[in-house]
Design a protein around this motif. Structure first.
Motif, PDB file in Angstrom:
ATOM      1  N   THR A 285     -58.840 110.749  61.501  1.00 25.69           N
ATOM      2  CA  THR A 285     -59.258 111.457  62.708  1.00 25.69           C
ATOM      3  C   THR A 285     -58.039 111.606  63.607  1.00 25.69           C
ATOM      4  N   VAL A 286     -57.996 112.674  64.374  1.00 30.27           N
ATOM      5  CA  VAL A 286     -56.846 112.913  65.250  1.00 30.27           C
ATOM      6  C   VAL A 286     -56.815 111.856  66.349  1.00 30.27           C
ATOM      7  N   SER A 287     -55.661 111.280  66.545  1.00 31.77           N
ATOM      8  CA  SER A 287     -55.449 110.167  67.471  1.00 31.77           C
ATOM      9  C   SER A 287     -55.064 110.664  68.865  1.00 31.77           C
ATOM     10  N   HIS A 288     -55.355 109.842  69.868  1.00 30.76           N
ATOM     11  CA  HIS A 288     -54.969 110.143  71.247  1.00 30.76           C
ATOM     12  C   HIS A 288     -53.526 109.757  71.546  1.00 30.76           C
ATOM     13  N   ALA A 289     -52.870 109.072  70.640  1.00 36.60           N
ATOM     14  CA  ALA A 289     -51.506 108.617  70.913  1.00 36.60           C
ATOM     15  C   ALA A 289     -50.576 109.805  71.159  1.00 36.60           C
ATOM     16  N   GLN A 290     -49.555 109.572  71.969  1.00 35.05           N
ATOM     17  CA  GLN A 290     -48.589 110.626  72.248  1.00 35.05           C
ATOM     18  C   GLN A 290     -47.598 110.750  71.095  1.00 35.05           C
ATOM     19  N   ARG A 291     -47.158 111.974  70.845  1.00 34.93           N
ATOM     20  CA  ARG A 291     -46.224 112.256  69.752  1.00 34.93           C
ATOM     21  C   ARG A 291     -44.854 112.655  70.253  1.00 34.93           C
ATOM     22  N   PHE A 292     -44.751 112.992  71.522  1.00 37.76           N
ATOM     23  CA  PHE A 292     -43.472 113.448  72.051  1.00 37.76           C
ATOM     24  C   PHE A 292     -43.372 113.039  73.513  1.00 37.76           C
ATOM     25  N   THR A 293     -42.174 113.057  74.003  1.00 40.45           N
ATOM     26  CA  THR A 293     -41.935 112.899  75.437  1.00 40.45           C
ATOM     27  C   THR A 293     -41.026 114.033  75.889  1.00 40.45           C
ATOM     28  N   LEU A 294     -41.036 114.283  77.185  1.00 37.81           N
ATOM     29  CA  LEU A 294     -40.040 115.164  77.790  1.00 37.81           C
ATOM     30  C   LEU A 294     -39.013 114.301  78.494  1.00 37.81           C
ATOM     31  N   TYR A 295     -37.767 114.723  78.429  1.00 38.96           N
ATOM     32  CA  TYR A 295     -36.698 114.066  79.190  1.00 38.96           C
ATOM     33  C   TYR A 295     -36.207 115.029  80.267  1.00 38.96           C
ATOM     34  N   ARG A 296     -36.222 114.545  81.491  1.00 36.14           N
ATOM     35  CA  ARG A 296     -35.737 115.353  82.621  1.00 36.14           C
ATOM     36  C   ARG A 296     -34.221 115.222  82.685  1.00 36.14           C
ATOM     37  N   LEU A 297     -33.549 116.351  82.505  1.00 38.93           N
ATOM     38  CA  LEU A 297     -32.090 116.364  82.491  1.00 38.93           C
ATOM     39  C   LEU A 297     -31.555 116.692  83.877  1.00 38.93           C
ATOM     40  N   LYS A 298     -30.574 115.933  84.299  1.00 37.25           N
ATOM     41  CA  LYS A 298     -29.877 116.219  85.557  1.00 37.25           C
ATOM     42  C   LYS A 298     -28.668 117.089  85.229  1.00 37.25           C
ATOM     43  N   LEU A 299     -28.730 118.359  85.610  1.00 38.65           N
ATOM     44  CA  LEU A 299     -27.690 119.310  85.232  1.00 38.65           C
ATOM     45  C   LEU A 299     -26.434 119.119  86.063  1.00 38.65           C
ATOM     46  N   ALA A 300     -25.306 119.313  85.394  1.00 36.38           N
ATOM     47  CA  ALA A 300     -24.022 119.318  86.109  1.00 36.38           C
ATOM     48  C   ALA A 300     -23.871 120.657  86.846  1.00 36.38           C
ATOM     49  N   GLY A 301     -22.811 120.810  87.581  1.00 40.24           N
ATOM     50  CA  GLY A 301     -22.659 121.942  88.482  1.00 40.24           C
ATOM     51  C   GLY A 301     -22.801 123.310  87.859  1.00 40.24           C
TER      52      GLY A 301
END
Length: 773
Positions: A285-301
């Motif tokens: 059965t399809v699980s509720h667990a997460q399969r991915f995350t997002l990473y917030r990138l701090k952009l350089a100038g």
């Protein structure tokens, strides 16, 4: 022979040889010159039983048999995986993705980027278990060769299915195509459902880019204390799409003395995903667990790099080229990071978001299913899962001949502790996103490591939710904590899904069905499961929300027989209330009241105007101390409830639709009437339609729901099984097996499984074919 004829023969030889098939002319065959050989025996409803002496031959026979039934569906899907849909079908048309279609151009950009990344090539260069085993490699090679052999034997111009007959895209395939399909299956609830967000090449669907896929499922593993004869029993009821490449195909695969497995196999895969052998049965059965995350990138100038631990790292560029229908080439630029692809959404001058998918480089699932198919007991099945750790997004429920029931979320889950999730949390770029958003500017927020994990960054078997019982384990896409109410699973990390949360009506009715059968309160005889009572329980068509709200609904009917609709009209609801009062709460073909209830209940949950929050109709709210009995009741004194009833009745009256409309008259597949009700109503073997009830009293065609249902009992005399492939074996509209099992499903009937040699040989409709290449 003319020059044209010689060229035609030469082209045919090239195609066959490129597929790994040896073409034999009139000269005698050289001993040992045949690489592949398999026997295909078809029993009732066209179900193939494939036997070979080795893995290559088994794959060859399977690929050949599958192509006989469904070549056009797989051919179209492989065009998708190659990133060639724009060339064949137009860039603006929608793709054939059955879970989340996007424009062909967006699809092509995504899949070209996967192919160009070389991820499959790198995995094939790795030894098992990270790379495929030798056995699986031979099966994949054979599968592609068998498909190609059928295509060469038949000829594109003579294919029985008009969908791809004579089409240029119905072409030979390679083993790489099958590997790409296996990878994409594993990415189904990760990267592959976020194509728009990754590519920025098409507008997202109205329902947003982060909804869970339509796939669901029910699964029960019954131990010796739950069954009348003390044997292990299993119910499989996956809810997958009814069209396209994510359908199940029913098959038995046999190498004498090595492998003998029967069950459901997803299109274009050479292994059984849900099935049984002589002593073990399992489902998912399809699980509720997460399969991915997002990473917030701090952009350089200059936005061309991002900061990690105070140092700038360049954002990578990937140039993708897509060939269009007119032959021109359109370029598209994607961006990458150490975490994965940089999303096209949420980007500003200061921040961007990268996708880290735990299944991005997972080819291990197919080997895990192959090893599970060879397991002789639960100990060996669990060892197979611990070795490969490839289940992409599903729970596993299994039982064995000894009558032990087993549940585990042995799936691929990013290693994020609750402490790390709190420490690294960042705002989400998309409201309602069902994934952690972590700080990408520090390596302290990278995924953790377990010593028993086969690859870094995921949880190992020692940290997975797991339960072994002698009575039962069950799951209907709820989180793991209510796998068995007598032994709640708690204390695991939140990335697996929250515990002590409200159960949806479908998991609740599932557990209630088991409880009633174990007590004998369901009217099916003495307590405990038999194969026959397991079948009857699974197809009972109970509508649990009606059961929970019926008494309060009748109170509403007595006190407010003429409620006011949303347009201010007073509506006489007496006839509707009378129909609902007589309905038995089961969504059978002739269930008068089933559709009226659905239309009322749907309006209960629908905001009255844009921007309103969803109304909660329950009279008694959820109590985590009483998860099986709350929420319950209907807020019969609520104006919103009265209005929902009035609006539903007014819709029927205004369109001259009978208030006694039944499932058999309103819902269908290929013109075959279907019983059943929907997910939100709390229906176990549910159906789903893409759209509301029409003014003609019909819903759009069913497109998702119970797909490959299997009830199996494991006994000393061999397994006894009953199955039903709800949409039937073949997608070819000209096939005798296009809707034959759908007719059975409509009537509540099953197919008697044939597993042993004696059972197969006894079929009066048996047809045998030997294929070689």
């Amino acid at each position: 022979m003319t020059l044209r004829s010689r060229l035609a023969v030469l082209i045919a030889l090239v195609l066959l040889l490129s597929a790994g098939v040896v073409v034999r002319a009139n000269a005698p065959a050289v001993a040992g010159g045949e690489r592949y050989s398999a026997t295909i025996r078809r029993t009732e409803y066209g179900i193939p039983h494939i036997a070979a002496k080795d893995y290559g031959g088994l794959g060859f026979g399977y690929g050949y048999a599958f192509a006989q039934d469904n070549l056009c569906v797989l051919a179209s899907w492989l065009v998708t995986l190659r990133g060639e849909r724009s060339r064949h079908f137009g860039a603006a048309a929608m793709s054939d993705d059955p879970i989340r279609p996007v424009t062909n151009f967006a699809s092509d950009v995504y899949y070209r980027s996967v192919a160009d990344s070389g991820v499959v090539r790198r995995l094939l260069a790795r030894p098992a278990p990270v790379g495929p085993s030798d056995e699986l490699r031979r099966m994949v090679d054979g599968y592609a060769a068998g498909y190609n052999r059928y295509l060469a034997d038949t000829g594109v111009a003579n294919l029985p299915d008009p969908t791809c007959r004579g089409k240029a895209w119905a072409a030979p395939i390679t083993a790489t195509d099958i590997w790409n399909n296996l990878l994409d299956l594993n990415r189904m609830v990760g990267s592959s459902q976020l194509k728009d967000a990754i590519t920025g090449a098409g507008a997202p669907e109205a329902e947003g880019p982060v909804k869970r896929p339509a796939a669901g499922s029910n699964g029960w593993a019954l131990g010796r204390q739950a069954t009348r004869d003390g044997h292990g029993m299993l119910l499989a009821d996956p809810h997958f799409p009814w069209n396209g490449s994510r359908r199940f195909y029913q098959v038995q695969l046999t190498i004498p003395g090595v492998l003998d497995v029967s069950g459901g196999s997803l299109y274009g895969t050479p292994v059984v995903q849900i099935g049984h052998n002589a002593s073990v049965a399992w489902t998912h059965t399809v699980s509720h667990a997460q399969r991915f995350t997002l990473y917030r990138l701090k952009l350089a100038g200059d936005r061309s790099s991002y900061m990690v631990d105070g140092r700038a790292e360049p954002i990578g560029r990937q140039e993708v080229e897509v060939t269009l229908q007119d032959g021109t080439v359109a370029g598209h630029t994607l961006y990458t990071s150490r975490y994965g692809p940089v999303l096209a959404v949420g980007r500003t001058d200061k921040v961007a978001y990268a996708l880290a998918d735990a299944n991005a480089a997972n080819l291990r699932a197919a080997d895990e299913w192959l090893a599970m198919a060879k397991a002789s007991d639960l100990t060996r099945l669990r060892a197979a899962q611990a070795t490969h750790q490839g289940m992409p997004f599903v729970h596993t429920l299994a039982t064995d001949i000894g009558g032990t029931a087993y549940f585990a979320d042995a799936s691929v889950v990013p290693h994020i502790s609750d402490a790390k999730a709190r420490r690294c949390a960042k705002p989400s770029p998309v409201p309602g996103l069902e994934a952690y958003v972590l700080d990408g500017s520090t390596s302290a927020c990278l995924w953790g490591k377990d010593r028993d994990a086969v690859v870094p960054g995921i949880f190992g078997p020692g940290n997975q939710p797991e339960l072994t019982r002698a009575d039962y384990v069950a799951n209907s896409n709820n989180t793991a904590w209510m796998t068995n109410p007598s032994a709640p699973l708690t204390g695991y990390q939140g990335v697996w899904g929250k515990d002590r949360t409200e159960l949806e009506p479908r998991p609740r009715v599932s557990l209630d069905m088991i409880a009633q059968r174990l007590s004998g309160a369901d009217g099916l005889g003495a307590p405990g499961f038999t194969l026959e009572t397991l079948q009857a329980t699974a197809l009972a068509k109970r509508n649990h929300t009606f059961e929970l709200m019926r008494s309060d609904l009748l109170k509403l009917c007595r006190t407010h027989p003429t409620p006011t609709a949303s347009d201010g009209t007073r509506v006489n609801a007496r006839e509707a209330c009378g129909i609902l009062g007589k309905w038995d709460g089961r969504a059978t073909l002739d269930g008068q009241g089933a559709i009226l209830w659905r239309e009322f209940f749907t309006r209960l949950r629908r905001p009255s105007k844009p921007g309103d929050s969803e109304f909660t109709p329950w009279r008694v709210p959820f109590d985590p101390a009483r998860p099986l009995t709350t929420p319950r009741g209907l807020k019969h004194d609520s104006p919103a409830v009265r209005q929902a009833l009035a609006d539903a009745v007014r819709f029927f009256q205004a369109n001259r639709i009978s208030l006694t409309l039944t499932p058999g008259r309103s819902q269908h597949y290929s013109s075959i009437p279907l019983p059943g009700c929907t997910e939100g109503e709390g229906c176990f073997d549910r159906v789903r339609m893409r759209g509301p009830l029409g003014t003609d009293g019909r819903y759009p065609e069913v497109d998702t729901g119970s797909s490959f249902m299997m009830a199996v009992e494991l006994g000393p005399d061999g397994p006894r099984s009953r199955t039903i492939l709800t949409y039937s074996l073949s997608a070819d509209p000209t096939s005798a097996h296009h809707t034959d099992q759908t007719v059975l499903f409509s009537r509540g009937q099953w197919v008697t499984g044939r597993f042993t040699e004696a059972e197969i040989a006894a079929d009066p409709q048996l047809r045998t074919t030997t294929v070689r290449g």
